[in-house]
Write a protein that holds these residues in place. Sequence first.
Motif, PDB file in Angstrom:
ATOM      1  N   GLN A  98     -63.091   5.494 -51.030  1.00  0.00           N
ATOM      2  CA  GLN A  98     -62.393   6.750 -51.651  1.00  0.00           C
ATOM      3  C   GLN A  98     -61.400   7.397 -51.124  1.00  0.00           C
ATOM      4  O   GLN A  98     -60.533   7.813 -52.135  1.00  0.00           O
ATOM      5  N   VAL A  99     -61.259   7.723 -49.764  1.00  0.00           N
ATOM      6  CA  VAL A  99     -60.292   7.883 -49.261  1.00  0.00           C
ATOM      7  C   VAL A  99     -58.893   7.302 -49.388  1.00  0.00           C
ATOM      8  O   VAL A  99     -57.935   7.869 -49.512  1.00  0.00           O
ATOM      9  N   HIS A 100     -59.325   5.894 -49.172  1.00  0.00           N
ATOM     10  CA  HIS A 100     -58.074   5.020 -49.451  1.00  0.00           C
ATOM     11  C   HIS A 100     -57.573   5.189 -50.835  1.00  0.00           C
ATOM     12  O   HIS A 100     -56.242   5.213 -50.894  1.00  0.00           O
ATOM     13  N   LEU A 101     -58.353   5.233 -51.748  1.00  0.00           N
ATOM     14  CA  LEU A 101     -57.948   5.333 -53.142  1.00  0.00           C
ATOM     15  C   LEU A 101     -57.224   6.481 -53.221  1.00  0.00           C
ATOM     16  O   LEU A 101     -56.215   6.445 -53.899  1.00  0.00           O
ATOM     17  N   ALA A 102     -57.589   7.583 -52.759  1.00  0.00           N
ATOM     18  CA  ALA A 102     -56.978   8.803 -53.051  1.00  0.00           C
ATOM     19  C   ALA A 102     -55.747   9.048 -52.446  1.00  0.00           C
ATOM     20  O   ALA A 102     -54.643   9.316 -52.967  1.00  0.00           O
ATOM     21  N   TYR A 103     -55.458   8.578 -51.130  1.00  0.00           N
ATOM     22  CA  TYR A 103     -53.990   8.368 -50.470  1.00  0.00           C
ATOM     23  C   TYR A 103     -53.282   7.448 -51.216  1.00  0.00           C
ATOM     24  O   TYR A 103     -52.203   7.794 -51.229  1.00  0.00           O
ATOM     25  N   ASP A 104     -53.860   6.347 -51.519  1.00  0.00           N
ATOM     26  CA  ASP A 104     -52.827   5.453 -52.482  1.00  0.00           C
ATOM     27  C   ASP A 104     -52.272   6.066 -53.407  1.00  0.00           C
ATOM     28  O   ASP A 104     -51.072   6.051 -53.920  1.00  0.00           O
ATOM     29  N   LYS A 105     -53.386   7.045 -54.366  1.00  0.00           N
ATOM     30  CA  LYS A 105     -52.579   7.481 -55.409  1.00  0.00           C
ATOM     31  C   LYS A 105     -51.534   8.697 -55.078  1.00  0.00           C
ATOM     32  O   LYS A 105     -50.643   8.975 -55.565  1.00  0.00           O
ATOM     33  N   PHE A 106     -51.831   9.175 -53.989  1.00  0.00           N
ATOM     34  CA  PHE A 106     -51.098  10.408 -53.492  1.00  0.00           C
ATOM     35  C   PHE A 106     -49.627   9.910 -52.799  1.00  0.00           C
ATOM     36  O   PHE A 106     -48.722  10.310 -53.373  1.00  0.00           O
ATOM     37  N   LEU A 107     -49.567   8.686 -52.186  1.00  0.00           N
ATOM     38  CA  LEU A 107     -48.570   8.337 -51.758  1.00  0.00           C
ATOM     39  C   LEU A 107     -47.843   7.498 -52.872  1.00  0.00           C
ATOM     40  O   LEU A 107     -46.562   7.513 -52.815  1.00  0.00           O
ATOM     41  N   ALA A 108     -48.515   7.056 -53.820  1.00  0.00           N
ATOM     42  CA  ALA A 108     -47.486   6.478 -54.994  1.00  0.00           C
ATOM     43  C   ALA A 108     -46.875   7.658 -55.644  1.00  0.00           C
ATOM     44  O   ALA A 108     -45.857   7.573 -55.941  1.00  0.00           O
ATOM     45  N   ALA A 109     -47.476   8.621 -55.617  1.00  0.00           N
ATOM     46  CA  ALA A 109     -46.980   9.779 -56.353  1.00  0.00           C
ATOM     47  C   ALA A 109     -45.497  10.363 -55.510  1.00  0.00           C
ATOM     48  O   ALA A 109     -44.289  10.601 -56.191  1.00  0.00           O
ATOM     49  N   VAL A 110     -45.970  10.305 -54.276  1.00  0.00           N
ATOM     50  CA  VAL A 110     -44.781  10.805 -53.367  1.00  0.00           C
ATOM     51  C   VAL A 110     -43.619   9.788 -53.523  1.00  0.00           C
ATOM     52  O   VAL A 110     -42.376  10.269 -53.614  1.00  0.00           O
ATOM     53  N   SER A 111     -44.109   8.490 -53.484  1.00  0.00           N
ATOM     54  CA  SER A 111     -42.693   7.478 -53.617  1.00  0.00           C
ATOM     55  C   SER A 111     -42.176   7.588 -54.829  1.00  0.00           C
ATOM     56  O   SER A 111     -40.909   7.290 -55.183  1.00  0.00           O
ATOM     57  N   ALA A 112     -42.912   7.778 -55.896  1.00  0.00           N
ATOM     58  CA  ALA A 112     -42.326   7.942 -57.363  1.00  0.00           C
ATOM     59  C   ALA A 112     -41.385   9.231 -57.377  1.00  0.00           C
ATOM     60  O   ALA A 112     -40.205   8.988 -57.850  1.00  0.00           O
ATOM     61  N   VAL A 113     -41.632  10.192 -56.618  1.00  0.00           N
ATOM     62  CA  VAL A 113     -40.568  11.286 -56.597  1.00  0.00           C
ATOM     63  C   VAL A 113     -39.481  10.991 -55.829  1.00  0.00           C
ATOM     64  O   VAL A 113     -38.259  11.342 -56.377  1.00  0.00           O
ATOM     65  N   LEU A 114     -39.643  10.272 -54.657  1.00  0.00           N
ATOM     66  CA  LEU A 114     -38.407   9.996 -53.956  1.00  0.00           C
ATOM     67  C   LEU A 114     -37.637   8.991 -54.502  1.00  0.00           C
ATOM     68  O   LEU A 114     -36.418   8.822 -54.257  1.00  0.00           O
ATOM     69  N   THR A 115     -38.202   8.035 -55.449  1.00  0.00           N
ATOM     70  CA  THR A 115     -37.504   7.072 -56.134  1.00  0.00           C
ATOM     71  C   THR A 115     -36.999   7.510 -57.544  1.00  0.00           C
ATOM     72  O   THR A 115     -36.135   6.705 -58.043  1.00  0.00           O
ATOM     73  N   LYS A 116     -37.487   8.550 -58.356  1.00  0.00           N
ATOM     74  CA  LYS A 116     -37.197   8.978 -59.764  1.00  0.00           C
ATOM     75  C   LYS A 116     -35.659   9.103 -59.686  1.00  0.00           C
ATOM     76  O   LYS A 116     -35.211   8.623 -60.546  1.00  0.00           O
ATOM     77  N   LYS A 117     -34.660   9.621 -58.951  1.00  0.00           N
ATOM     78  CA  LYS A 117     -33.429  10.097 -59.116  1.00  0.00           C
ATOM     79  C   LYS A 117     -32.800   8.675 -59.140  1.00  0.00           C
ATOM     80  O   LYS A 117     -31.544   8.783 -59.388  1.00  0.00           O
ATOM     81  N   TYR A 118     -33.163   7.648 -58.648  1.00  0.00           N
ATOM     82  CA  TYR A 118     -32.434   6.308 -58.535  1.00  0.00           C
ATOM     83  C   TYR A 118     -32.182   5.882 -59.812  1.00  0.00           C
ATOM     84  O   TYR A 118     -31.401   4.917 -60.140  1.00  0.00           O
ATOM     85  N   ARG A 119     -32.972   6.186 -60.707  1.00  0.00           N
ATOM     86  CA  ARG A 119     -32.867   5.569 -62.157  1.00  0.00           C
ATOM     87  C   ARG A 119     -31.810   6.273 -63.000  1.00  0.00           C
ATOM     88  O   ARG A 119     -31.309   7.310 -62.879  1.00  0.00           O
TER      89      ARG A 119
END
Length: 119
Positions: A98-119
Amino acid sequence: MLAADEKRLILLTWNKTKTYFPHFDLRPDSKHIRWHGKKVVAALGDAVRHIDNISEALSALSNLHVYSLRVDPVNFKLLCHCFQVVLAVHLADKYTPQVHLAYDKFLAAVSAVLTKKYR
């Protein structure tokens, strides 16, 4: 341990590991690595403190990576995987699925924010 071909590949690609940090000492326990690691963890801490608005919390950092540093966006996904490994090692039994899944989602959100402006 390593075959001759593997050694050759490592020797040929080693300098490419310094693409973004050519001035860094990349040895274990390097002061450069520790300094940058603290910056990365501080940024993730900001994202945690602003978990309901990660985009705003990391906006300046996103701009820096996109417009000034021009970091390849694939690095953010790789960083997320590395961070998951560190969490698993340090949290041990507390790193539940459950912790792994929560961090996976959180880090995916972080990654999405950091890559959004590349588009």
